[in-house]
Write an enzyme that holds these catalytic residues in place. Structure first.
Site, short mmCIF file in Angstrom:
data_model
loop_
_atom_site.label_atom_id
_atom_site.label_comp_id
_atom_site.label_asym_id
_atom_site.label_seq_id
_atom_site.Cartn_x
_atom_site.Cartn_y
_atom_site.Cartn_z
N GLN A 185 34.62 -1.94 -18.03
CA GLN A 185 34.89 -3.34 -18.37
C GLN A 185 36.20 -3.78 -17.74
OE1 GLN A 185 32.72 -5.32 -19.94
NE2 GLN A 185 34.08 -7.08 -19.87
N ASP A 195 27.27 -2.91 -12.13
CA ASP A 195 27.95 -4.19 -11.93
C ASP A 195 27.76 -4.71 -10.50
OD1 ASP A 195 29.33 -5.29 -14.15
OD2 ASP A 195 30.82 -3.70 -14.07
N LYS A 253 27.15 -5.70 -25.17
CA LYS A 253 26.38 -4.96 -24.16
C LYS A 253 25.71 -3.75 -24.81
CE LYS A 253 29.20 -6.59 -20.31
NZ LYS A 253 30.31 -6.39 -19.38
N1 GUN Z 1 34.77 -8.65 -16.97
C1 GUN Z 1 34.33 -9.94 -16.86
N2 GUN Z 1 33.09 -9.97 -16.32
C2 GUN Z 1 32.75 -8.68 -16.07
C3 GUN Z 1 31.60 -8.08 -15.52
O1 GUN Z 1 30.62 -8.73 -15.13
N3 GUN Z 1 31.62 -6.70 -15.44
C4 GUN Z 1 32.69 -5.98 -15.85
N4 GUN Z 1 32.63 -4.65 -15.71
N5 GUN Z 1 33.79 -6.52 -16.36
C5 GUN Z 1 33.81 -7.86 -16.47
#
Ligand code: GUN
Length: 293
Positions: A102, A125, A58
């Site tokens: 995350q 998100d 990311k």
């Molecule tokens: N863990 C797995 N998928 C995601 C996501 O789309 N966002 C976040 N913040 N954590 C995740």
């Protein structure tokens, strides 16, 4: 059934994500010209290896698109209060436009409390209840990245989705539920199939569009599909083979492509779209943020 010569075509998530990232880079240039430097804060608690890979990717992609990234790493032993304090500081910082924690967080931390501590205007998100509620009501809110990416893949593949029957397999807050909502907004008839559904394959065989997000390697094969169905495979599962570890989806690709008309490969399908839409959400949040005098 496709004739033996006609296999489903691959939906090229890498290429479509590159287009989206190009759109993002253009939006970043426009904002930068106005003195706004889109910035994304990524918070990682602990040392989950998969989370570390996701976070690294990311941050890498954000940099490539010209987005400033701010990384906050906390030990797995950090308290919920410490994490909430980090979020509060990022909320208060006008130079931060997007905040992502995350998931999963360590078991001693209440995930919902963390999600709802994030300023909804910075919730890239799209997990905060204010954004979830806004999505259901059809408002212009920050929307979860993976379902948004899947919608783009479907629009690029099928054009207008109106009237199509979509079956979403899986009902998670991150993918299944928002995916079903977005498909409904695109005027599909939507069914959600899950672990308690009676005869899931029969329900799935009614679908023009199938989106699978269950985390079970190769669960869906040709016998679940109507001929010509378009298949979006959100699963990323690591399996051991005689040739070493391998990534596979929730769909048995080699079987499904005998019947489907189009399918996302794993890897190279949905995966690249998730990050692209995270960055799109970040520029959207930056464009709506109050201007610093
Ligand atoms: N863990 C797995 N998928 C995601 C996501 O789309 N966002 C976040 N913040 N954590 C995740």
């Amino acid at each position: 059934m496709n004739s033996p010569a006609t296999l489903a075509r691959d939906i090229d998530g890498k290429a479509i994500a590159a287009t989206v990232l190009g759109e993002v880079a253009e939006q970043v240039r426009e904002l930068t010209a106005q003195g706004i430097h889109p910035a994304l804060a990524v918070v990682l608690v602990g040392d989950n290896p998969a989370s570390q890979v996701y976070v690294r990717n990311k941050i890498l992609r954000a940099g490539e698109a010209g987005i400033v990234s701010i990384e906050r790493r906390l030990p797995s032993t950090c308290s919920q209060q410490e994490l909430l304090e980090v979020i509060a500081m990022l909320n208060a910082d006008p130079g931060v436009h997007g905040i992502l924690v995350q998931l999963p967080v360590p078991a001693h931390i209440d995930e919902a409390a963390v999600i709802h501590a994030i300023d909804p205007a910075k919730d890239v998100d799209g997990f905060h209840r204010e954004n979830v509620g806004g999505l259901v009501q059809g408002q212009d809110v920050l929307t979860p990245c993976t379902p948004s990416g899947c919608m783009r893949l479907l629009e690029e593949t099928c054009g207008d989705l109106s009237g199509k029957h979509a079956v979403v397999i899986g009902r998670s807050n991150i993918v299944g539920k928002p995916m079903a909502t977005l498909l409904l907004q695109a005027h599909c008839s939507v069914s959600i199939v899950h672990s308690r559904s009676v005869d899931a394959p029969a329900l799935c065989r009614l679908a023009d569009i199938v989106v699978v997000a269950v985390g079970k390697p190769k669960l869906i094969d040709a016998s679940w599909l109507k001929p010509g169905a378009v298949v979006i495979d959100v699963g990323i599962n690591r399996i051991d083979t005689p040739h070493g570890p391998k990534l596979v989806g929730d769909v048995d690709y080699n079987s499904a492509r005998l019947v489907a008309s189009a399918i996302t490969p794993v890897p190279g399908g949905v995966g690249p779209m998730t990050i692209a839409y995270l960055l799109k959400n970040t520029v959207l949040a930056a464009s709506k943020a109050p201007r610093i005098a």
